[in-house]
Design an enzyme around this catalytic site. Structure first.
Site, PDB file in Angstrom:
ATOM      1  N   LEU A 454       0.986  -1.495  -5.832  1.00  0.00           N
ATOM      2  CA  LEU A 454       1.953  -2.595  -5.385  1.00  0.00           C
ATOM      3  C   LEU A 454       3.188  -1.627  -5.115  1.00  0.00           C
ATOM      4  O   LEU A 454       4.128  -1.978  -4.103  1.00  0.00           O
ATOM      5  CB  LEU A 454       2.063  -3.664  -6.105  1.00  0.00           C
ATOM      6  CG  LEU A 454       0.933  -4.548  -6.133  1.00  0.00           C
ATOM      7  CD1 LEU A 454       1.296  -6.003  -6.882  1.00  0.00           C
ATOM      8  CD2 LEU A 454       0.320  -4.690  -4.808  1.00  0.00           C
ATOM      9  N   ASP A 455       3.567  -0.667  -6.029  1.00  0.00           N
ATOM     10  CA  ASP A 455       4.817   0.184  -5.915  1.00  0.00           C
ATOM     11  C   ASP A 455       4.732   0.826  -4.790  1.00  0.00           C
ATOM     12  O   ASP A 455       5.536   0.998  -3.821  1.00  0.00           O
ATOM     13  CB  ASP A 455       5.041   1.075  -6.817  1.00  0.00           C
ATOM     14  CG  ASP A 455       5.652   0.627  -8.191  1.00  0.00           C
ATOM     15  OD1 ASP A 455       6.442  -0.533  -7.895  1.00  0.00           O
ATOM     16  OD2 ASP A 455       5.441   1.110  -9.362  1.00  0.00           O
ATOM     17  N   VAL A 456       3.344   1.532  -4.289  1.00  0.00           N
ATOM     18  CA  VAL A 456       3.237   2.076  -3.060  1.00  0.00           C
ATOM     19  C   VAL A 456       3.543   1.232  -1.675  1.00  0.00           C
ATOM     20  O   VAL A 456       4.070   1.623  -0.873  1.00  0.00           O
ATOM     21  CB  VAL A 456       1.912   3.161  -3.039  1.00  0.00           C
ATOM     22  CG1 VAL A 456       2.011   3.713  -1.755  1.00  0.00           C
ATOM     23  CG2 VAL A 456       2.227   4.086  -4.283  1.00  0.00           C
TER      24      VAL A 456
END
Length: 595
Positions: A454-456
């Site tokens: 999710l960060d990416v």
């Protein structure tokens, strides 16, 4: 959004027509985002596509020359990368996601296709923005193999560093299980809170000490081989006792939510929002140079970790000058091991090519200096904790007062959409939104991936939102606030699963879905349509090459699974596209090609 009475154009693609043809993945998601941004057009035409399964997306009208995108599974149609499973296998996604389990595992969600779709939208928006600024029309090409490499770029950079990892790369990690069977994720950035939580549950002191470092580094390594004793400890306590230990210690816990629960509360919001403000003014039109459609634009980035830095990195690849705001002494993550020429390889993957200015945001004089910098910038991008920008006098309204034409971008955890939500970090958002169930097939226990999915994906959405905001500014003359979040990324990734829930289907994929097959010297991954038939063959005594040949002779498509990311630099499927930067760190190719 601005009202039609304020401005004729209220979305960046208002007045443009969308035409799409070819395979529905990932072109269908591209079309969905373009419609959310204002384009109008017919549903996807699944008619004939060019060789290699490429799809074409065209935007026309609105005083623009046609903007066209070509999206395929791979740059090279002969690479054997022809669908989601083979894209994950070849680019190293399976290897990174599988570290927690000790062997490569496929994500049961369509991660590569989702990333490819967002990058394709970025390319189209960047091309239109270049036109609006006086540049020529451009055609953009994207592919899932390049998108996949981008998503593992930090792990790839670390694999080629001058030194080894700071912690062991071995299987293990959350989630934990309470005595009543509740699966939960634990989060804290504070070693004191970590120790206090485990002491409250009577964990052995040596296990507490040994567990902190691999837990702390799990964002970087995609695994957390802490002592099994910690899992045994949580099994000895009820969920209510674990909640009390978290409350007393300052750590946070979150039970893994099923997809059905997320579907029931889903508000249907878009993955980002665009809010024009004021009357603004048009900045001088500067024709983009050959360095990219964003050439001549300035981005101020006050980002931490992955989400905002990746969004700014993508804007830099498109030609913008990115000025990174760092604390006095510089970003401490520059020193995170492993290093290349003394600089963190992972940090370089997200921040190479950026300029840096040290600013003490706690000092009024430096905050004033930052506002002065924002007065001459095009974008201000940050991912500070909720409410911090307002406390500092650096929120959207504050900076709009000094620059009415600014695109103010906030990449957050929850976007204020889930009251009472836990800390907005990748693994907590995965747990809360059902991602832990969506990424694993039905015969595996739900577990958030320790790859920072999710960060990416949140960084990709952040860049998409900024590009949409910049195009809207060019078309209306107004400044724009754009908001994106990890929650938006989670909803985007789980959308097919949530749709299956809503239509009465099985939320999770069947047993064994996208599980690679072992060979004598490695692993292979069949395409999704060929997987069931391929599992009928015993390949364990064959070399990977022999196994691929056998399946091919029986009309089944598959590709080798990358297990060591350092091997990607010599992998013929990527034709030498992976290079090394000035520090010696591995660098992946730009995800778009403009012609």
């Amino acid at each position: 959004m601005a009202s039609p009475a304020t401005t004729q154009t209220v979305r960046p693609l208002d007045g443009l027509r969308l035409d799409t043809s070819g395979p529905p993945e990932p072109a269908g998601l591209v079309a969905q985002h373009l419609r959310l941004l204002g384009a109008a057009g017919k549903d996807l035409d699944p008619g004939p596509s060019e060789q290699g399964g490429a799809a074409r997306i065209t935007l026309s009208g609105g005083d623009f020359s046609d903007a066209e995108a070509r999206v395929a599974w791979a740059d090279d149609a002969a690479s054997g990368i022809t669908d989601e499973a083979t894209a994950q296998a070849a680019t190293g996604i399976m290897a990174v996601h599988g570290r927690r389990d000790g062997e490569p595992r496929g994500l049961a969600a369509d991660y590569a296709a989702t990333a490819t779709a967002v990058l394709t939208v970025q390319g189209l928006l960047a091309g239109l923005l270049g036109q609006a600024r006086g540049g020529p029309a451009a055609r953009v090409a994207t592919s899932a193999d390049r998108a996949g490499l981008l998503t593992v770029s930090q792990y790839l950079a670390a694999s080629g560093a001058d030194e080894g990892e700071a912690v062991e790369l071995a299987s293990g990690g959350p989630p934990f299980t309470a005595g009543d069977g509740t699966l939960f994720e634990l989060e804290t950035l504070d070693p004191g809170a970590w120790a206090a939580f485990w002491r409250a549950l009577d964990a052995p002191a040596d296990a507490i000490r040994a567990g902190w470092r691999p837990f702390q580094f799990r964002y970087a390594t995609a695994c957390a081989p802490f002592p099994q004793t910690l899992h045994v400890t949580t099994l000895a306590h009820t969920w209510s006792r674990i909640l009390r230990a978290a409350s007393e210690s300052g750590a946070q816990v979150c039970p893994l939510h099923p997809l059905a629960a997320r579907a029931a509360e889903h508000d249907g919001a878009a993955p980002w929002s665009l809010t024009p403000w004021g009357t603004g003014h048009r900045r001088p039109v500067v024709a983009p140079a050959a360095t990219g459609p964003l050439s001549g634009l300035t981005v101020l980035e006050a980002g931490r970790r992955i989400q905002a830095p990746l969004a700014a990195h993508l804007l830099g690849l498109l030609g913008a000058e990115v000025i990174r705001i760092e604390p006095p002494g510089g970003d401490p993550l520059r020193g995170m091991p492993p290093a290349c020429s003394g600089v963190s390889a992972r940090w370089l993957a997200l921040n190479r090519g950026k300029k840096a200015v040290e600013v003490d945001i706690k000092a009024e004089s430096d905050r004033r200096r930052l506002r002065e910098m924002a007065a001459h910038a095009d974008v201000f991008l940050h991912n500070w904790a909720p409410g911090k920008a307002a406390q500092l006098g650096l929120d959207a309204d504050d900076l709009a007062a000094v620059n009415p034409a600014l695109v103010y971008a906030y990449t957050s955890g929850w976007a204020g959409r889930l009251p009472g939500a836990p800390m907005g970090t990748d693994f907590m958002v995965q747990a809360r939104t059902g991602v832990g169930a969506a990424v694993r097939p039905a015969d595996e226990t739900p577990a958030p991936s320790l790859m920072t999915l999710l960060d990416v994906l949140g960084g990709l959405l952040g860049a998409e939102a900024v590009l949409a905001g910049l195009l809207l500014r060019e078309r209306t003359g107004q400044g724009v606030r754009v908001d994106s979040s990890l929650l938006g990324a989670a909803d985007l990734l789980t959308a097919p699963a949530l749709h299956r829930v809503a239509t009465g289907g099985n939320a999770r994929r069947p047993a064994g879905f996208r599980r690679p097959l072992r060979t004598a010297d490695g692993w292979i991954a069949p395409t999704d349509p060929c997987a069931v038939a391929a599992r009928a063959y015993d390949l364990r005594q064959m070399s990977t090459g022999e196994a691929l040949t056998l399946l091919r002779e029986h009309g089944l498509n598959a590709t080798a699974v990358t297990t060591d990311l350092a091997d990607l630099q010599h992998d013929p499927r990527f034709a030498g596209s992976i290079s090394r930067d000035a520090h010696g760190a591995f660098a992946v190719p730009d995800p778009w090609s403009f012609t």
